[in-house]
Design a protein around this motif. Structure first.
Motif, PDB file in Angstrom:
ATOM      1  N   ALA A 144       0.763  -1.106  -0.047  1.00 17.92           N
ATOM      2  CA  ALA A 144      -0.042   0.003  -0.014  1.00 17.92           C
ATOM      3  C   ALA A 144       0.951   1.238  -0.225  1.00 17.92           C
ATOM      4  O   ALA A 144       0.498   2.320  -0.462  1.00 17.92           O
ATOM      5  CB  ALA A 144      -0.986  -0.079   1.312  1.00 17.92           C
ATOM      6  N   ALA A 145       2.191   1.029   0.640  1.00 19.51           N
ATOM      7  CA  ALA A 145       3.026   2.409   0.597  1.00 19.51           C
ATOM      8  C   ALA A 145       3.749   2.304  -0.656  1.00 19.51           C
ATOM      9  O   ALA A 145       4.546   3.308  -0.908  1.00 19.51           O
ATOM     10  CB  ALA A 145       3.892   1.913   1.867  1.00 19.51           C
ATOM     11  N   GLY A 146       3.567   1.388  -1.501  1.00 13.83           N
ATOM     12  CA  GLY A 146       4.466   1.536  -2.988  1.00 13.83           C
ATOM     13  C   GLY A 146       5.357   0.733  -3.063  1.00 13.83           C
ATOM     14  O   GLY A 146       5.850   0.604  -4.322  1.00 13.83           O
ATOM     15  N   ALA A 147       5.666  -0.240  -2.208  1.00 17.50           N
ATOM     16  CA  ALA A 147       6.727  -1.244  -2.637  1.00 17.50           C
ATOM     17  C   ALA A 147       6.148  -2.512  -3.197  1.00 17.50           C
ATOM     18  O   ALA A 147       5.150  -2.702  -3.455  1.00 17.50           O
ATOM     19  CB  ALA A 147       7.451  -1.849  -1.096  1.00 17.50           C
ATOM     20  N   ARG A 148       7.187  -3.289  -3.920  1.00 13.18           N
ATOM     21  CA  ARG A 148       7.116  -4.544  -4.511  1.00 13.18           C
ATOM     22  C   ARG A 148       7.541  -5.585  -3.516  1.00 13.18           C
ATOM     23  O   ARG A 148       8.565  -5.339  -2.896  1.00 13.18           O
ATOM     24  CB  ARG A 148       7.619  -4.467  -5.839  1.00 13.18           C
ATOM     25  CG  ARG A 148       7.369  -3.742  -6.912  1.00 13.18           C
ATOM     26  CD  ARG A 148       6.148  -4.219  -7.519  1.00 13.18           C
ATOM     27  NE  ARG A 148       6.719  -5.483  -8.380  1.00 13.18           N
ATOM     28  CZ  ARG A 148       5.561  -6.288  -8.823  1.00 13.18           C
ATOM     29  NH1 ARG A 148       4.283  -6.188  -8.928  1.00 13.18           N
ATOM     30  NH2 ARG A 148       6.105  -7.175  -9.869  1.00 13.18           N
ATOM     31  N   VAL A 149       6.835  -6.541  -3.129  1.00 11.37           N
ATOM     32  CA  VAL A 149       6.955  -7.632  -2.246  1.00 11.37           C
ATOM     33  C   VAL A 149       7.006  -8.847  -2.653  1.00 11.37           C
ATOM     34  O   VAL A 149       6.029  -9.352  -3.267  1.00 11.37           O
ATOM     35  CB  VAL A 149       5.993  -7.336  -1.095  1.00 11.37           C
ATOM     36  CG1 VAL A 149       6.238  -8.235   0.148  1.00 11.37           C
ATOM     37  CG2 VAL A 149       6.027  -5.781  -0.619  1.00 11.37           C
ATOM     38  N   VAL A 150       8.004  -9.547  -2.350  1.00 16.53           N
ATOM     39  CA  VAL A 150       8.143 -10.863  -2.744  1.00 16.53           C
ATOM     40  C   VAL A 150       7.311 -11.871  -1.205  1.00 16.53           C
ATOM     41  O   VAL A 150       7.720 -11.649  -0.121  1.00 16.53           O
ATOM     42  CB  VAL A 150       9.627 -11.525  -2.893  1.00 16.53           C
ATOM     43  CG1 VAL A 150       9.497 -13.223  -2.839  1.00 16.53           C
ATOM     44  CG2 VAL A 150      10.214 -10.935  -4.077  1.00 16.53           C
ATOM     45  N   ILE A 151       6.321 -12.349  -1.968  1.00 19.35           N
ATOM     46  CA  ILE A 151       5.495 -13.239  -0.993  1.00 19.35           C
ATOM     47  C   ILE A 151       6.038 -14.481  -0.698  1.00 19.35           C
ATOM     48  O   ILE A 151       6.556 -15.001  -1.742  1.00 19.35           O
ATOM     49  CB  ILE A 151       3.899 -13.358  -1.298  1.00 19.35           C
ATOM     50  CG1 ILE A 151       3.233 -11.948  -1.687  1.00 19.35           C
ATOM     51  CG2 ILE A 151       3.419 -14.100  -0.483  1.00 19.35           C
ATOM     52  CD1 ILE A 151       3.463 -11.295  -0.538  1.00 19.35           C
ATOM     53  N   SER A 152       6.145 -15.116   0.362  1.00 12.22           N
ATOM     54  CA  SER A 152       6.911 -16.307   0.667  1.00 12.22           C
ATOM     55  C   SER A 152       6.239 -16.935   2.028  1.00 12.22           C
ATOM     56  O   SER A 152       6.126 -16.401   3.039  1.00 12.22           O
ATOM     57  CB  SER A 152       8.299 -16.243   1.013  1.00 12.22           C
ATOM     58  OG  SER A 152       8.999 -17.428   1.244  1.00 12.22           O
ATOM     59  N   SER A 153       5.971 -18.378   1.794  1.00 10.72           N
ATOM     60  CA  SER A 153       5.935 -19.420   3.004  1.00 10.72           C
ATOM     61  C   SER A 153       6.402 -20.614   2.569  1.00 10.72           C
ATOM     62  O   SER A 153       6.753 -20.867   1.399  1.00 10.72           O
ATOM     63  CB  SER A 153       4.363 -19.303   3.379  1.00 10.72           C
ATOM     64  OG  SER A 153       3.562 -20.114   2.522  1.00 10.72           O
ATOM     65  N   GLU A 154       6.372 -21.562   3.737  1.00 10.48           N
ATOM     66  CA  GLU A 154       6.756 -22.938   3.140  1.00 10.48           C
ATOM     67  C   GLU A 154       5.880 -23.681   2.235  1.00 10.48           C
ATOM     68  O   GLU A 154       6.110 -24.646   1.741  1.00 10.48           O
ATOM     69  CB  GLU A 154       7.370 -23.651   4.381  1.00 10.48           C
ATOM     70  CG  GLU A 154       5.937 -24.037   5.512  1.00 10.48           C
ATOM     71  CD  GLU A 154       6.484 -24.836   6.718  1.00 10.48           C
ATOM     72  OE1 GLU A 154       7.490 -25.341   6.622  1.00 10.48           O
ATOM     73  OE2 GLU A 154       5.634 -24.866   7.502  1.00 10.48           O
ATOM     74  N   ASP A 155       4.824 -23.165   2.429  1.00 12.69           N
ATOM     75  CA  ASP A 155       3.690 -24.051   1.545  1.00 12.69           C
ATOM     76  C   ASP A 155       3.568 -23.475   0.166  1.00 12.69           C
ATOM     77  O   ASP A 155       3.036 -22.179   0.161  1.00 12.69           O
ATOM     78  CB  ASP A 155       2.329 -23.764   2.257  1.00 12.69           C
ATOM     79  CG  ASP A 155       1.144 -24.482   1.798  1.00 12.69           C
ATOM     80  OD1 ASP A 155       0.762 -24.294   0.604  1.00 12.69           O
ATOM     81  OD2 ASP A 155       0.685 -25.379   2.375  1.00 12.69           O
ATOM     82  N   ALA A 156       3.689 -24.090  -0.937  1.00 15.79           N
ATOM     83  CA  ALA A 156       3.568 -23.729  -2.198  1.00 15.79           C
ATOM     84  C   ALA A 156       2.387 -23.324  -2.561  1.00 15.79           C
ATOM     85  O   ALA A 156       2.317 -22.145  -3.368  1.00 15.79           O
ATOM     86  CB  ALA A 156       4.450 -24.860  -3.077  1.00 15.79           C
ATOM     87  N   ASP A 157       1.529 -23.663  -2.399  1.00 12.89           N
ATOM     88  CA  ASP A 157       0.034 -23.430  -2.647  1.00 12.89           C
ATOM     89  C   ASP A 157      -0.300 -22.143  -1.910  1.00 12.89           C
ATOM     90  O   ASP A 157      -0.886 -21.191  -2.777  1.00 12.89           O
ATOM     91  CB  ASP A 157      -0.846 -24.551  -2.448  1.00 12.89           C
ATOM     92  CG  ASP A 157      -0.703 -25.955  -3.332  1.00 12.89           C
ATOM     93  OD1 ASP A 157       0.055 -25.735  -4.344  1.00 12.89           O
ATOM     94  OD2 ASP A 157      -1.314 -27.006  -2.775  1.00 12.89           O
ATOM     95  N   ASP A 158      -0.032 -22.043  -0.737  1.00  5.14           N
ATOM     96  CA  ASP A 158      -0.436 -20.821  -0.182  1.00  5.14           C
ATOM     97  C   ASP A 158       0.095 -19.611  -0.657  1.00  5.14           C
ATOM     98  O   ASP A 158      -0.269 -18.431  -0.861  1.00  5.14           O
ATOM     99  CB  ASP A 158      -0.282 -20.811   1.264  1.00  5.14           C
ATOM    100  CG  ASP A 158      -1.058 -21.616   2.101  1.00  5.14           C
ATOM    101  OD1 ASP A 158      -2.264 -22.088   1.441  1.00  5.14           O
ATOM    102  OD2 ASP A 158      -0.948 -21.969   3.312  1.00  5.14           O
ATOM    103  N   THR A 159       1.541 -19.943  -0.933  1.00  4.09           N
ATOM    104  CA  THR A 159       2.401 -19.067  -1.611  1.00  4.09           C
ATOM    105  C   THR A 159       1.729 -18.336  -2.913  1.00  4.09           C
ATOM    106  O   THR A 159       1.741 -17.277  -3.226  1.00  4.09           O
ATOM    107  CB  THR A 159       3.993 -19.109  -1.755  1.00  4.09           C
ATOM    108  OG1 THR A 159       4.360 -19.512  -0.331  1.00  4.09           O
ATOM    109  CG2 THR A 159       4.664 -18.176  -2.308  1.00  4.09           C
ATOM    110  N   ALA A 160       1.512 -19.432  -3.621  1.00  2.44           N
ATOM    111  CA  ALA A 160       1.205 -18.866  -5.078  1.00  2.44           C
ATOM    112  C   ALA A 160      -0.270 -18.209  -5.236  1.00  2.44           C
ATOM    113  O   ALA A 160      -0.491 -17.193  -5.706  1.00  2.44           O
ATOM    114  CB  ALA A 160       0.703 -20.287  -5.780  1.00  2.44           C
ATOM    115  N   ARG A 161      -1.209 -18.713  -4.167  1.00  2.00           N
ATOM    116  CA  ARG A 161      -2.394 -18.085  -4.063  1.00  2.00           C
ATOM    117  C   ARG A 161      -2.523 -16.712  -3.585  1.00  2.00           C
ATOM    118  O   ARG A 161      -3.021 -15.771  -4.207  1.00  2.00           O
ATOM    119  CB  ARG A 161      -3.405 -18.643  -3.015  1.00  2.00           C
ATOM    120  CG  ARG A 161      -4.663 -18.287  -2.652  1.00  2.00           C
ATOM    121  CD  ARG A 161      -5.387 -19.081  -1.719  1.00  2.00           C
ATOM    122  NE  ARG A 161      -4.848 -19.315  -0.379  1.00  2.00           N
ATOM    123  CZ  ARG A 161      -4.503 -18.663   0.480  1.00  2.00           C
ATOM    124  NH1 ARG A 161      -5.246 -17.380   0.442  1.00  2.00           N
ATOM    125  NH2 ARG A 161      -3.793 -18.709   1.670  1.00  2.00           N
TER     126      ARG A 161
END
Length: 251
Positions: A30-47
């Motif tokens: 929301a403040a303008g950054a681009r963010v890499v989303i990550s977790s150990e669960d591949a499906d959750d990360t993709a979603r």
């Protein structure tokens, strides 16, 4: 200059598919950054990456190779890395140290503390080489209070706060700020069983001057402050966001 503006910045948030981690990611976006989303669960990360319109990569933070791949992915996908947020963690088994399971202890320490050391060691040289940035480490109120049941988790989180201080000293001359956030009781999916426990909530809210749990978004806003120019002279700090629980005597 808009002091809370993160336009053009690149960030990583570990454990960012739910709860506090997702709220931090959403706040940075929301403040303008681009963010890499990550977790150990591949499906959750993709979603969640798709929902937020951001790149995502699964990462088991107990794996040094996964953490190295995460940093390289962020640099490739974002073209830069300014704000690593070390949020991923586990609570481990509750109980006193006298009966602690040392295998559980080792896993809690690896995920909650060691992973933050490794991720910072991988990310901060890139950030310094690009002119500076701000790392945010997620600690906990439990690291600042005694507790008969929160064992390895509290110990690891105390280490996180000290890690922020040490890294702030080490990297400050290269324009890299490092701070910790210590959330108090926050209303998340994981804390819902406690929220549903009327006796616990009555006791805990009596210990909290604001008389309510915090929200993930309030931690997200704190992260934006520490990541942005608004916090440009803040480093080595452990910012407690707990509605006043730490400072009250319960009266």
């Amino acid at each position: 200059m808009i002091v809370f503006d993160l336009s053009g910045k690149g960030a990583i948030v570990t454990g960012s598919t739910r709860g506090i981690g997702r709220a931090i990611a959403e706040g940075l976006i929301a403040a303008g950054a681009r963010v890499v989303i990550s977790s150990e669960d591949a499906d959750d990360t993709a979603r969640v990456a798709a929902e937020l319109g951001m790149p995502g990569l699964p990462c088991d933070v107990s794996s040094d190779d996964d953490l190295a791949a995460l940093v390289e992915f962020a640099l490739a996908a974002l073209g830069r890395l300014d704000v690593p947020v070390c949020n991923a963690g586990i609570t481990g088994r509750a109980g006193p140290f006298a009966t602690i399971d040392m295998d559980d202890y080792a896993r809690v320490m690896a995920i909650n503390l060691r992973s933050q050391v490794v991720l910072c060691n991988l990310a901060l040289p890139h950030i310094a080489a690009a002119g500076g940035g701000a790392a945010i480490l997620i600690a906990s109120l439990s690291a600042l209070r005694g507790n008969g049941r929160i064992n390895a988790y509290a110990l690891a989180k105390a280490g996180v706060a000290q890690l922020a201080r040490n890294l702030a000293v080490e990297w400050g001359p290269q324009a890299v700020r490092v701070n910790a956030i210590s959330p108090g009781f926050i209303a998340t999916e994981l804390s819902q069983p406690l929220i549903d426990d009327a006796a616990f909530m009555a006791r805990r809210m009596a210990m909290t001057p604001l008389r309510r749990p915090g929200t993930p978004q309030e931690i997200g806003g704190t992260a934006v402050y520490l990541a942005s120019a608004a916090g440009a002279f803040v480093t080595g700090h452990n910012l407690v966001v707990d509605g006043g629980t730490l400072i009250t005597d319960g009266s």
